[in-house]
Design a protein around this motif. Structure first.
Motif, mmCIF file in Angstrom:
data_model
loop_
_atom_site.group_PDB
_atom_site.id
_atom_site.type_symbol
_atom_site.label_atom_id
_atom_site.label_comp_id
_atom_site.label_asym_id
_atom_site.label_seq_id
_atom_site.Cartn_x
_atom_site.Cartn_y
_atom_site.Cartn_z
ATOM 1 N N ASP A 100 0.313 1.654 -7.961
ATOM 2 C CA ASP A 100 1.673 1.910 -7.525
ATOM 3 C C ASP A 100 2.110 0.834 -6.537
ATOM 4 O OD1 ASP A 100 4.078 3.659 -7.204
ATOM 5 O OD2 ASP A 100 3.318 3.738 -5.142
ATOM 6 N N GLY A 101 3.272 0.255 -6.773
ATOM 7 C CA GLY A 101 3.768 -0.835 -5.935
ATOM 8 C C GLY A 101 3.998 -0.432 -4.493
ATOM 9 N N SER A 102 4.564 0.747 -4.256
ATOM 10 C CA SER A 102 4.815 1.204 -2.887
ATOM 11 C C SER A 102 3.509 1.433 -2.142
ATOM 12 C CB SER A 102 5.622 2.504 -2.903
ATOM 13 O OG SER A 102 6.887 2.280 -3.467
ATOM 14 N N ALA A 103 2.544 2.036 -2.821
ATOM 15 C CA ALA A 103 1.241 2.281 -2.191
ATOM 16 C C ALA A 103 0.556 0.958 -1.865
ATOM 17 C CB ALA A 103 0.365 3.134 -3.109
ATOM 18 N N PHE A 104 0.678 -0.013 -2.752
ATOM 19 C CA PHE A 104 0.044 -1.306 -2.499
ATOM 20 C C PHE A 104 0.745 -2.036 -1.356
ATOM 21 C CE2 PHE A 104 -1.346 -5.676 -3.474
ATOM 22 C CZ PHE A 104 -2.710 -5.430 -3.506
ATOM 23 N N ALA A 105 2.078 -1.907 -1.278
ATOM 24 C CA ALA A 105 2.826 -2.531 -0.179
ATOM 25 C C ALA A 105 2.404 -1.920 1.156
ATOM 26 C CB ALA A 105 4.325 -2.363 -0.400
ATOM 27 N N ASP A 106 2.220 -0.595 1.199
ATOM 28 C CA ASP A 106 1.745 0.072 2.419
ATOM 29 C C ASP A 106 0.359 -0.444 2.803
ATOM 30 O OD1 ASP A 106 4.086 1.526 2.491
ATOM 31 O OD2 ASP A 106 3.197 3.329 1.590
ATOM 32 N N TYR A 107 -0.506 -0.584 1.812
ATOM 33 C CA TYR A 107 -1.859 -1.099 2.033
ATOM 34 C C TYR A 107 -1.801 -2.512 2.637
ATOM 35 C CZ TYR A 107 -6.083 -3.610 0.514
ATOM 36 O OH TYR A 107 -7.198 -4.405 0.460
ATOM 37 N N ARG B 240 0.690 -3.910 4.283
ATOM 38 C CA ARG B 240 1.234 -3.846 5.646
ATOM 39 C C ARG B 240 0.137 -3.492 6.654
ATOM 40 N NH1 ARG B 240 5.026 -0.910 3.198
ATOM 41 N NH2 ARG B 240 6.859 -2.055 2.603
ATOM 42 N N CYS B 241 -0.678 -2.513 6.318
ATOM 43 C CA CYS B 241 -1.783 -2.125 7.209
ATOM 44 C C CYS B 241 -2.744 -3.286 7.411
ATOM 45 C CB CYS B 241 -2.531 -0.920 6.640
ATOM 46 S SG CYS B 241 -1.663 0.633 6.820
ATOM 47 N N ARG B 242 -3.111 -3.952 6.334
ATOM 48 C CA ARG B 242 -4.077 -5.052 6.412
ATOM 49 C C ARG B 242 -3.531 -6.214 7.231
ATOM 50 N NH1 ARG B 242 -8.746 -4.981 3.323
ATOM 51 N NH2 ARG B 242 -9.124 -6.650 4.818
ATOM 52 N N VAL B 243 -2.256 -6.525 7.052
ATOM 53 C CA VAL B 243 -1.647 -7.620 7.800
ATOM 54 C C VAL B 243 -1.647 -7.315 9.290
ATOM 55 C CG1 VAL B 243 0.570 -8.767 8.232
ATOM 56 C CG2 VAL B 243 -0.259 -8.542 5.901
ATOM 57 N N ARG B 244 -1.474 -6.058 9.623
ATOM 58 C CA ARG B 244 -1.465 -5.646 11.034
ATOM 59 C C ARG B 244 -2.869 -5.492 11.607
ATOM 60 N NH1 ARG B 244 3.164 -1.748 9.283
ATOM 61 N NH2 ARG B 244 4.946 -3.095 9.695
ATOM 62 N N GLY B 245 -3.880 -5.728 10.758
ATOM 63 C CA GLY B 245 -5.255 -5.661 11.224
ATOM 64 C C GLY B 245 -5.865 -4.277 11.195
ATOM 65 N N HIS B 246 -5.190 -3.335 10.555
ATOM 66 C CA HIS B 246 -5.706 -1.976 10.461
ATOM 67 C C HIS B 246 -6.505 -1.806 9.178
ATOM 68 C CE1 HIS B 246 -3.097 -1.008 13.799
ATOM 69 N NE2 HIS B 246 -2.030 -1.379 13.101
ATOM 70 N N PRO B 247 -7.614 -1.090 9.240
ATOM 71 C CA PRO B 247 -8.355 -0.829 8.004
ATOM 72 C C PRO B 247 -7.546 0.133 7.124
ATOM 73 C CG PRO B 247 -9.314 0.399 9.821
ATOM 74 C CD PRO B 247 -8.234 -0.464 10.400
ATOM 75 N N ALA B 248 -7.625 -0.097 5.856
ATOM 76 C CA ALA B 248 -6.913 0.770 4.913
ATOM 77 C C ALA B 248 -7.638 0.731 3.582
ATOM 78 C CB ALA B 248 -5.475 0.297 4.740
#
Length: 100
Positions: free
Chosen positions: A67-74, A76-84
């Protein structure tokens, strides 16, 4: 090394001579460099298209997509340095039903 002749109109030839001189290289070296850059770009585009077609074939063969929205959320988390956790693939029908 084999020769390859290129016919240029006078305006293009003059531009070539001026730019090569500005860069401190010969017109021949400039043309070799320009051809190399253009070939690299064409090869990169061809590789991109090949990867896209392979991905399309995989979707057709498996019916699985992310899913594109789920991947975009993933992302965003990774770019911010959060594990996802990376979203898992699901049946394309489920993904389409969710968005409808």
């Amino acid at each position: 090394m084999p020769n390859l002749s290129v016919k240029l109109d006078e305006a293009t030839r003059n531009r070539l001579l001026a730019v090569a001189a500005d860069q401190g290289i010969t017109p021949h070296a400039f043309m070799v460099k320009a051809i190399g850059a253009e070939l690299a770009q064409a090869e990169a585009e061809a590789a991109f298209v090949a990867r896209a077609l392979a991905a399309r074939a995989q979707v057709i063969a498996t019916g699985q997509v992310i899913d594109g929205s789920a991947f975009a959320d993933y992302l965003r988390c990774r770019v911010r340095g959060h594990p996802a956790p990376r979203p898992s693939a699901e049946a394309i029908a489920e993904c389409v039903e969710t968005r409808a």
